[in-house]
Design a protein around this motif. Sequence first.
Motif, PDB file in Angstrom:
ATOM      1  N   GLU A 257     -25.541 155.470 -51.240  1.00  0.00           N
ATOM      2  CA  GLU A 257     -24.445 156.426 -51.250  1.00  0.00           C
ATOM      3  C   GLU A 257     -23.130 155.350 -51.070  1.00  0.00           C
ATOM      4  OE1 GLU A 257     -24.532 159.471 -48.505  1.00  0.00           O
ATOM      5  OE2 GLU A 257     -25.963 160.592 -49.490  1.00  0.00           O
ATOM      6  N   THR A 258     -23.304 154.280 -50.240  1.00  0.00           N
ATOM      7  CA  THR A 258     -22.249 153.434 -49.913  1.00  0.00           C
ATOM      8  C   THR A 258     -21.862 152.455 -50.985  1.00  0.00           C
ATOM      9  OG1 THR A 258     -22.649 153.718 -47.598  1.00  0.00           O
ATOM     10  CG2 THR A 258     -21.425 151.437 -48.420  1.00  0.00           C
TER      11      THR A 258
ATOM     12  N   ALA B 166     -20.094 154.716 -53.666  1.00  0.00           N
ATOM     13  CA  ALA B 166     -18.663 154.884 -53.141  1.00  0.00           C
ATOM     14  C   ALA B 166     -17.678 153.781 -53.500  1.00  0.00           C
ATOM     15  CB  ALA B 166     -18.517 155.499 -51.689  1.00  0.00           C
TER      16      ALA B 166
ATOM     17  N   GLN C 156     -18.440 154.325 -58.515  1.00  0.00           N
ATOM     18  CA  GLN C 156     -17.465 155.087 -58.712  1.00  0.00           C
ATOM     19  C   GLN C 156     -16.067 154.268 -59.446  1.00  0.00           C
ATOM     20  OE1 GLN C 156     -17.365 158.105 -58.753  1.00  0.00           O
ATOM     21  NE2 GLN C 156     -18.943 158.878 -57.403  1.00  0.00           N
TER      22      GLN C 156
END
Length: 318
Positions: A241-242, A245, A249
């Motif tokens: 997830e990090t 992000a 993204q």
Amino acid sequence: MAAPQVTFGCNFTVENYWDVVEFAQKAEELGFDRITTGEHIMDGNPPRPTLLNIPMMAAAAGATRTLQVMTGIVIAPLYHPIMLAKLVTSLDIVSKGRLDFGIGISGQRGTRIEFDALGIPVNTRGRRTDEMLQVMKRLWTEEHVTHHGRFFDFEDVTLLPRPHQEPYPPIWVAGRSEPAMRRAAVEADGWYPYLFTVRRLKATNETVRQMAEEAGRDLTNFHWGLNQPTSIGEDRGAALETAVAHVGQRYVTPERSAEDIAQALCLTGTPQDCIKGIEERIEAGVRDFIFGFLSPDPAGLYRQMEIMAKEVIPYFRD
């Protein structure tokens, strides 16, 4: 797996955090081989806050004893070669030869603004850098240097003292393009790519070797580097997830999801996941890793540095 020839460093990546002395001392304490940081004069408009590379690495060198410092990277075409040669010599001397000189031309999107601010045509940056490398090598090794080139013109310049390292600090070329690879293969002492898949790493390392062979260069002691975005933690999902992000993204496309991009370009997951990822990159030819730990704050940066130092790096050194 024993790989004593592999080195491990880390990049000063947390935005709006300027304590490079704390970062350098922590890296040295944990056993990292080198540290580095990027630079921009004006990154965007409104700009992202940034500092210059050489002053930061001078502070880091002064706060440590054995840690290698690297300019990773100085945007060479924004400088005059005489001034840059003098700055590099000064840093090499005050660090007692602990400097790796990393350069690039700033190929990222939206980079034109800082070239415009300094009145330097952005479309000359590659050719300007090629001329600079030739000039700077002469300034580091000769006296009474005269040069009449396409971009720079001067007579009878002598820079003393000479660099601590002979003939000058190792030059690492950062980049992603074929001209950057040729610059590394023909003029430099290291190749330092960024945001490459493992497959592309292997292909470009082979290309650099071929270019060097065609130029008659011996690449013994050449630095096969990698600026590697990294998210490591005990929770595989949280680490991904990090990475999504911070990297996924940013580079997402209609054809590829942010998660796919993060998995392809980042080293991410548990310590065991990262060991496997490092092994794959070693197989692709990497020998000098610089981890850019992805974190929004210093606490997260240092936590990841500790995990890497205690649970991953020993695997490659024992």
